[in-house]
Design a protein around this motif. Structure first.
Motif, mmCIF file in Angstrom:
data_model
loop_
_atom_site.group_PDB
_atom_site.id
_atom_site.type_symbol
_atom_site.label_atom_id
_atom_site.label_comp_id
_atom_site.label_asym_id
_atom_site.label_seq_id
_atom_site.Cartn_x
_atom_site.Cartn_y
_atom_site.Cartn_z
ATOM 1 N N HIS A 23 0.984 -0.958 -0.205
ATOM 2 C CA HIS A 23 -0.152 -0.463 0.259
ATOM 3 C C HIS A 23 1.083 1.361 -0.424
ATOM 4 C CE1 HIS A 23 -2.981 -3.504 1.383
ATOM 5 N NE2 HIS A 23 -3.542 -2.296 0.780
ATOM 6 N N ALA A 24 0.617 2.533 -0.395
ATOM 7 C CA ALA A 24 1.525 3.833 -0.587
ATOM 8 C C ALA A 24 1.981 4.326 0.458
ATOM 9 C CB ALA A 24 0.340 4.776 -1.375
ATOM 10 N N ASN A 25 0.566 4.051 1.729
ATOM 11 C CA ASN A 25 1.191 4.889 3.069
ATOM 12 C C ASN A 25 1.768 3.410 4.619
ATOM 13 O OD1 ASN A 25 -0.412 3.035 3.382
ATOM 14 N ND2 ASN A 25 -1.856 3.454 5.183
ATOM 15 N N GLU A 26 2.719 2.602 3.014
ATOM 16 C CA GLU A 26 3.703 1.709 3.481
ATOM 17 C C GLU A 26 5.150 2.182 3.347
ATOM 18 O OE1 GLU A 26 1.375 -2.138 4.339
ATOM 19 O OE2 GLU A 26 2.514 -2.123 2.362
ATOM 20 N N ILE A 27 4.828 2.741 2.271
ATOM 21 C CA ILE A 27 6.125 3.756 1.786
ATOM 22 C C ILE A 27 7.118 4.235 2.687
ATOM 23 C CG2 ILE A 27 8.160 4.393 -0.109
ATOM 24 C CD1 ILE A 27 5.240 3.525 -2.528
ATOM 25 N N VAL A 28 8.096 4.087 3.108
ATOM 26 C CA VAL A 28 9.286 5.254 3.907
ATOM 27 C C VAL A 28 10.103 5.326 3.379
ATOM 28 C CG1 VAL A 28 8.486 3.732 5.732
ATOM 29 C CG2 VAL A 28 10.456 3.269 4.725
ATOM 30 N N SER A 29 10.924 5.381 1.662
ATOM 31 C CA SER A 29 12.017 5.571 1.144
ATOM 32 C C SER A 29 11.751 4.755 0.013
ATOM 33 C CB SER A 29 13.443 5.325 1.796
ATOM 34 O OG SER A 29 13.910 5.547 0.830
ATOM 35 N N MET A 30 11.607 5.770 -1.589
ATOM 36 C CA MET A 30 12.488 5.423 -3.006
ATOM 37 C C MET A 30 13.276 6.249 -3.478
ATOM 38 S SD MET A 30 9.158 5.300 -4.583
ATOM 39 C CE MET A 30 8.007 6.768 -4.196
ATOM 40 N N VAL A 31 14.727 4.583 -3.455
ATOM 41 C CA VAL A 31 16.105 5.397 -3.809
ATOM 42 C C VAL A 31 15.660 5.102 -5.201
ATOM 43 C CG1 VAL A 31 18.313 5.253 -3.783
ATOM 44 C CG2 VAL A 31 16.743 5.368 -1.541
ATOM 45 N N ASP A 32 17.081 5.414 -6.374
ATOM 46 C CA ASP A 32 17.504 5.288 -7.734
ATOM 47 C C ASP A 32 18.222 4.526 -6.768
ATOM 48 O OD1 ASP A 32 19.056 5.818 -10.229
ATOM 49 O OD2 ASP A 32 17.119 7.286 -10.374
ATOM 50 N N LEU A 33 18.937 3.214 -8.409
ATOM 51 C CA LEU A 33 19.057 2.523 -7.464
ATOM 52 C C LEU A 33 20.158 2.581 -8.657
ATOM 53 C CD1 LEU A 33 17.359 -0.889 -7.492
ATOM 54 C CD2 LEU A 33 18.721 -0.008 -6.136
ATOM 55 N N GLU A 34 20.624 3.147 -10.077
ATOM 56 C CA GLU A 34 21.817 3.869 -10.844
ATOM 57 C C GLU A 34 22.438 4.682 -10.123
ATOM 58 O OE1 GLU A 34 20.858 4.456 -14.733
ATOM 59 O OE2 GLU A 34 19.795 2.449 -15.102
ATOM 60 N N SER A 35 21.810 5.776 -9.743
ATOM 61 C CA SER A 35 22.619 7.412 -9.129
ATOM 62 C C SER A 35 22.072 7.464 -7.665
ATOM 63 C CB SER A 35 21.471 8.427 -9.876
ATOM 64 O OG SER A 35 20.169 7.800 -8.952
ATOM 65 N N GLY A 36 21.992 6.784 -6.881
ATOM 66 C CA GLY A 36 21.526 6.503 -5.575
ATOM 67 C C GLY A 36 20.677 7.428 -4.979
ATOM 68 N N ALA A 37 20.209 8.217 -5.771
ATOM 69 C CA ALA A 37 18.948 9.546 -5.254
ATOM 70 C C ALA A 37 18.063 9.721 -4.830
ATOM 71 C CB ALA A 37 18.853 10.195 -7.120
ATOM 72 N N VAL A 38 17.865 10.132 -3.908
ATOM 73 C CA VAL A 38 16.453 9.625 -2.840
ATOM 74 C C VAL A 38 15.518 10.673 -3.427
ATOM 75 C CG1 VAL A 38 15.288 9.356 -0.394
ATOM 76 C CG2 VAL A 38 18.045 9.019 -1.083
ATOM 77 N N TRP A 39 14.521 9.511 -3.760
ATOM 78 C CA TRP A 39 13.231 10.174 -4.283
ATOM 79 C C TRP A 39 12.215 10.653 -3.672
ATOM 80 C CZ3 TRP A 39 12.255 12.386 -9.323
ATOM 81 C CH2 TRP A 39 14.186 11.785 -10.522
ATOM 82 N N PHE A 40 11.975 10.058 -2.496
ATOM 83 C CA PHE A 40 11.202 9.878 -1.584
ATOM 84 C C PHE A 40 11.646 9.212 -0.308
ATOM 85 C CE2 PHE A 40 7.661 8.508 0.902
ATOM 86 C CZ PHE A 40 6.575 9.736 0.528
ATOM 87 N N GLU A 41 11.100 10.542 0.746
ATOM 88 C CA GLU A 41 11.977 10.143 2.618
ATOM 89 C C GLU A 41 10.481 9.982 3.002
ATOM 90 O OE1 GLU A 41 15.065 11.141 3.557
ATOM 91 O OE2 GLU A 41 16.009 9.518 3.211
#
Length: 88
Positions: free
Chosen positions: A65-83
């Motif tokens: 579920h969307a409310n379970e997401i705590v972080s999203m990271v681009d695996l190629e660049s390491g950029a954090v897209w969401f916290e």
């Protein structure tokens, strides 16, 4: 301001076809290439099925579920897209 779960969903939709690491509140890590999403009757939080539309060879299908997401990271660049913040 959008709730965290809405922002997380928007980011996943915008990155369709690009590999991103999703970490959920229970510590589970998913490799996500694409998503299909929807809403259960009476809820405002999307359920997400990852890597199913289209299927991705060598990748598992995931459900969360969307409310379970705590972080999203681009695996190629390491950029954090969401916290996530304090509330979601």
């Amino acid at each position: 301001m959008k709730a965290d779960h809405e922002r997380a969903l928007d980011i996943l939709k915008s990155r369709d076809g690009e590999l991103i690491k999703v970490i959920t509140s229970d510590g589970t890590t998913y490799r996500v290439w694409n998503i299909a999403w929807g809403y259960d009757l009476g809820t405002d939080v999307a359920h997400i099925t990852a890597n199913i539309s289209p299927g991705v060879e060598g990748e598992e299908v995931h459900f969360f579920h969307a409310n379970e997401i705590v972080s999203m990271v681009d695996l190629e660049s390491g950029a954090v897209w969401f916290e996530s913040g304090e509330s979601s």
